[in-house]
Write a protein that holds these residues in place. Structure first.
Motif, mmCIF file in Angstrom:
data_model
loop_
_atom_site.group_PDB
_atom_site.id
_atom_site.type_symbol
_atom_site.label_atom_id
_atom_site.label_comp_id
_atom_site.label_asym_id
_atom_site.label_seq_id
_atom_site.Cartn_x
_atom_site.Cartn_y
_atom_site.Cartn_z
ATOM 1 N N ILE A 290 -62.653 49.096 37.993
ATOM 2 C CA ILE A 290 -61.492 49.223 38.876
ATOM 3 C C ILE A 290 -61.856 48.893 40.322
ATOM 4 C CG2 ILE A 290 -59.886 50.862 39.917
ATOM 5 C CD1 ILE A 290 -59.002 50.046 37.194
ATOM 6 N N SER A 291 -62.987 49.405 40.788
ATOM 7 C CA SER A 291 -63.388 49.159 42.174
ATOM 8 C C SER A 291 -63.578 47.668 42.436
ATOM 9 C CB SER A 291 -64.681 49.918 42.499
ATOM 10 O OG SER A 291 -65.736 49.515 41.631
ATOM 11 N N SER A 292 -64.185 46.972 41.488
ATOM 12 C CA SER A 292 -64.391 45.531 41.633
ATOM 13 C C SER A 292 -63.065 44.784 41.656
ATOM 14 C CB SER A 292 -65.259 45.010 40.483
ATOM 15 O OG SER A 292 -65.340 43.600 40.498
ATOM 16 N N VAL A 293 -62.137 45.199 40.798
ATOM 17 C CA VAL A 293 -60.819 44.556 40.748
ATOM 18 C C VAL A 293 -60.108 44.695 42.093
ATOM 19 C CG1 VAL A 293 -58.511 44.725 39.735
ATOM 20 C CG2 VAL A 293 -60.526 44.787 38.257
ATOM 21 N N ILE A 294 -60.124 45.897 42.657
ATOM 22 C CA ILE A 294 -59.442 46.130 43.937
ATOM 23 C C ILE A 294 -60.135 45.381 45.062
ATOM 24 C CG2 ILE A 294 -58.824 47.891 45.640
ATOM 25 C CD1 ILE A 294 -58.534 49.860 43.323
ATOM 26 N N TYR A 297 -59.131 41.726 44.847
ATOM 27 C CA TYR A 297 -57.716 41.442 45.065
ATOM 28 C C TYR A 297 -57.018 42.731 45.490
ATOM 29 C CZ TYR A 297 -53.044 39.507 44.015
ATOM 30 O OH TYR A 297 -51.736 39.052 44.089
ATOM 31 N N PRO A 298 -57.168 43.132 46.776
ATOM 32 C CA PRO A 298 -56.614 44.415 47.237
ATOM 33 C C PRO A 298 -55.113 44.542 47.033
ATOM 34 C CG PRO A 298 -58.114 43.481 48.870
ATOM 35 C CD PRO A 298 -57.904 42.425 47.828
ATOM 36 N N GLU A 299 -54.406 43.420 47.064
ATOM 37 C CA GLU A 299 -52.943 43.463 46.914
ATOM 38 C C GLU A 299 -52.508 44.045 45.577
ATOM 39 O OE1 GLU A 299 -54.639 40.974 48.073
ATOM 40 O OE2 GLU A 299 -53.819 40.521 50.069
ATOM 41 N N MET A 334 -60.687 37.969 37.138
ATOM 42 C CA MET A 334 -59.798 37.359 38.127
ATOM 43 C C MET A 334 -58.514 38.172 38.212
ATOM 44 S SD MET A 334 -58.251 33.493 38.482
ATOM 45 C CE MET A 334 -56.729 33.855 37.598
ATOM 46 N N PRO A 335 -58.492 39.192 39.075
ATOM 47 C CA PRO A 335 -57.330 40.083 39.164
ATOM 48 C C PRO A 335 -56.029 39.358 39.516
ATOM 49 C CG PRO A 335 -59.216 41.007 40.336
ATOM 50 C CD PRO A 335 -59.586 39.607 39.966
ATOM 51 N N ILE A 367 -60.529 33.365 28.354
ATOM 52 C CA ILE A 367 -61.153 34.689 28.434
ATOM 53 C C ILE A 367 -62.490 34.604 29.147
ATOM 54 C CG2 ILE A 367 -62.153 36.569 27.083
ATOM 55 C CD1 ILE A 367 -60.020 36.050 24.961
ATOM 56 N N GLY A 368 -63.233 33.535 28.883
ATOM 57 C CA GLY A 368 -64.535 33.371 29.524
ATOM 58 C C GLY A 368 -64.425 33.008 30.988
ATOM 59 N N CYS A 369 -63.370 32.282 31.345
ATOM 60 C CA CYS A 369 -63.205 31.849 32.736
ATOM 61 C C CYS A 369 -61.714 31.745 33.063
ATOM 62 C CB CYS A 369 -63.897 30.496 32.956
ATOM 63 S SG CYS A 369 -63.830 29.885 34.655
ATOM 64 N N PRO A 370 -61.080 32.865 33.394
ATOM 65 C CA PRO A 370 -59.640 32.853 33.660
ATOM 66 C C PRO A 370 -59.240 31.982 34.849
ATOM 67 C CG PRO A 370 -60.613 34.984 34.226
ATOM 68 C CD PRO A 370 -61.659 34.214 33.478
ATOM 69 N N GLN A 371 -60.223 31.623 35.691
ATOM 70 C CA GLN A 371 -59.915 30.732 36.818
ATOM 71 C C GLN A 371 -59.370 29.387 36.347
ATOM 72 O OE1 GLN A 371 -62.632 32.567 36.551
ATOM 73 N NE2 GLN A 371 -62.726 33.820 38.393
ATOM 74 N N LEU A 372 -59.593 29.057 35.065
ATOM 75 C CA LEU A 372 -59.065 27.805 34.523
ATOM 76 C C LEU A 372 -57.548 27.727 34.655
ATOM 77 C CD1 LEU A 372 -61.094 27.375 31.186
ATOM 78 C CD2 LEU A 372 -61.429 26.179 33.358
#
Length: 489
Positions: A290-294, A297-299, A334-335, A367-372
């Motif tokens: 959770i901390s990494s997600v926030i 992407y704080p929004e 990738m939040p 799943i491996g790279c959602p940035q795609l």
């Protein structure tokens, strides 16, 4: 014998005549004496003589009541409820009140606006409104924004320029807000003109500096989000910082997030942040992440995740058969996935399928790279064309290492591929790309590759957020949309 009576009668008439004469003289002289006495009496009594020259206090009071009744009648006739005006000094005549209402109309304020704050009718046009408006205009507040400014903070029309407004502007400039940005700050948050300098404004800034927000960033931070000046430390800012700390985000890291995204302080802790954190865990995000997600992407803690997460899950399930746990993995990496538009996602999935990947392979790659799902499409096409025409590798290698599409062709892929080809080395895409330039140069000293060295797949490092500090301030204000759904496009 008759002489004596005759003399007596004559004497009697003589006395009577003398008495009448004196009486007449007395009567004739009495008006003069009466006026003189009246003047002396009035002089002695003082103010009593004015009661006959002017209206009595009761008459004056009744006249004021009648005038106010006429003013109230006028206000009701145009749709304004004057009940809240009792006790407020108002114009004596209807004409003056009519002029005041018409002036407010020229500022863009409607009858509804006046009813929302009827006390504005107690402001004199010449003594109150005009000086304040002139001052705001000199500061640079735009005429086009003035109506909304007054709707949000009509109390400004009561203010004294010298006593109330000018000191606040001077304070803002002392917080390193550039003079050219002052009108922007006031337009965004006009309520700041009503705060006391020694109160909320000073304590909120002092607290932020105390937790690690750089003093040189304060000006830009307040320019982007001046609402901070009205936030109470004990009720809003401190609980926010402490809660993120309990989630695993160090205080200094929170300070860095506030520097870049000060608007996150406006997210409600009880009604937004805590419910969103709970929703993230319900949709597959591990508590430890959770901390990494926030931090990435704080929004996300301020979005309507109750609406977005189910909608995004249903969409991705129908598109590539993605499950709830899979969505959690995507969010951890990738939040911003929660905010990507369906149009952008479909476009990227269609591109991957057009390259020859099956739906199952696309799912594995995403799943491996959602940035795609959010990369620039032109860059993806260039990378894939080079992969096919120059590298001579199988599609399965891209399935195993979909992050290939995230690397720059000219800066990384082409030069490294040419160096490996020149040495005649055989390596995986991950070995070729997933390392720093310094590490790759070291690898180029190898004669052979006995073990396919792999670095851990890149992930967000909280320490990098804490350590990041540019030599130059990032405080310059810009108009970028910090909540853009197309951040990666």
């Amino acid at each position: 014998m008759f002489c004596k009576p005759t003399l007596l009668i004559s004497s009697y008439y003589q006395k009577r005549n003398n008495l009448l004469t004196r009486l007449q003289c007395s009567v004739a002289s009495r008006p003069y004496a009466s006026n003189s006495d009246s003047a002396r009496l009035n002089k002695k009594q003082g103010k009593s003589s004015s009661l006959y020259g002017r209206a009595s206090l009761l008459e004056m009071k009744n006249e004021r009541i009648a005038n106010r009744a006429r003013v109230y009648e006028f206000l009701r006739s145009i749709g304004i409820e004057p009940d809240e005006l009792d006790g407020l000094e108002l114009p004596v005549t209807v004409d003056v009140m009519k002029e005041r209402v018409e002036f407010l109309h020229t500022l863009g304020l409607t009858i509804e606006d006046i009813n929302n704050y009827p006390l504005v009718l107690g402001c004199s046009v010449k003594k109150n409104m005009v000086p304040v408006l002139d001052y705001l205009g000199k500061l640079g507040v735009k005429r086009s924004n003035l109506t909304e400014f007054l709707r949000r903070y009509p109390q400004v029309l009561h203010a004294s320029v010298v006593v109330d407004l000018a000191p606040v502007v001077k304070y803002l400039e002392g917080m390193d807000i550039k003079p050219n940005d002052i009108p922007r700050v006031l337009e965004r948050y006009p309520e700041v003109l009503g705060y006391k300098l020694e109160g909320t404004m000073s304590t909120s800034v002092a607290y932020l500096v105390g937790i690690g927000v750089a003093r040189r960033e304060i000006g830009g931070l307040l320019t982007k989000y001046p609402e901070i000046l009205g936030m109470r430390v004990g009720r809003i800012i401190k609980p926010f910082v402490e809660y993120l700390g309990r989630l695993g985000i160090p205080t200094l890291a929170v300070a860095r997030l506030i520097e870049k995204r000060p608007h996150i302080l406006g997210f409600g802790l009880a009604d937004q942040i805590k419910p969103n954190v709970k929703l993230l865990t319900e949709f597959g995000v591990r508590e430890a992440s959770i901390s990494s997600v926030i931090a990435q992407y704080p929004e996300i803690i301020g979005l309507d995740l109750g609406l977005k997460l189910p909608k995004q899950l249903n969409f991705l399930t129908s598109l590539i058969d993605l499950g709830r746990e899979d969505l959690g993995k995507l969010i951890e990496k990738m939040p911003q996935i929660v905010s990507l538009s369906s149009t952008a996602v479909v476009k990227h999935v269609d591109f991957l399928k057009s390259c020859g990947f099956s739906e199952e392979q696309v799912k594995k790659m995403v799943i491996g790279c959602p940035q795609l799902l959010a990369l620039n499409m032109d860059i993806m096409k260039l990378n894939f064309d080079y992969f096919q025409s120059k590298m001579g590798r199988e599609l399965d290698e891209l399935v195993d290492f979909p992050a290939f599409f995230t690397y720059g062709l000219e800066s990384t892929i082409r030069p490294r591929h040419q160096m490996v080809a020149k040495k005649g080395l055989k390596c995986s895409l991950a070995w070729l790309l997933n390392c720093s330039d310094a590490k790759f140069e070291q690898r180029m000293k190898y004669d052979t590759i006995d073990i396919d060295e792999m670095e851990d797949e890149s992930s967000f490092d909280m320490n990098s957020l804490i350590a990041r500090r540019n030599d130059e301030s990032d405080s310059d204000y810009d108009d970028e949309d910090e909540d853009s759904d197309e951040e990666y496009l």
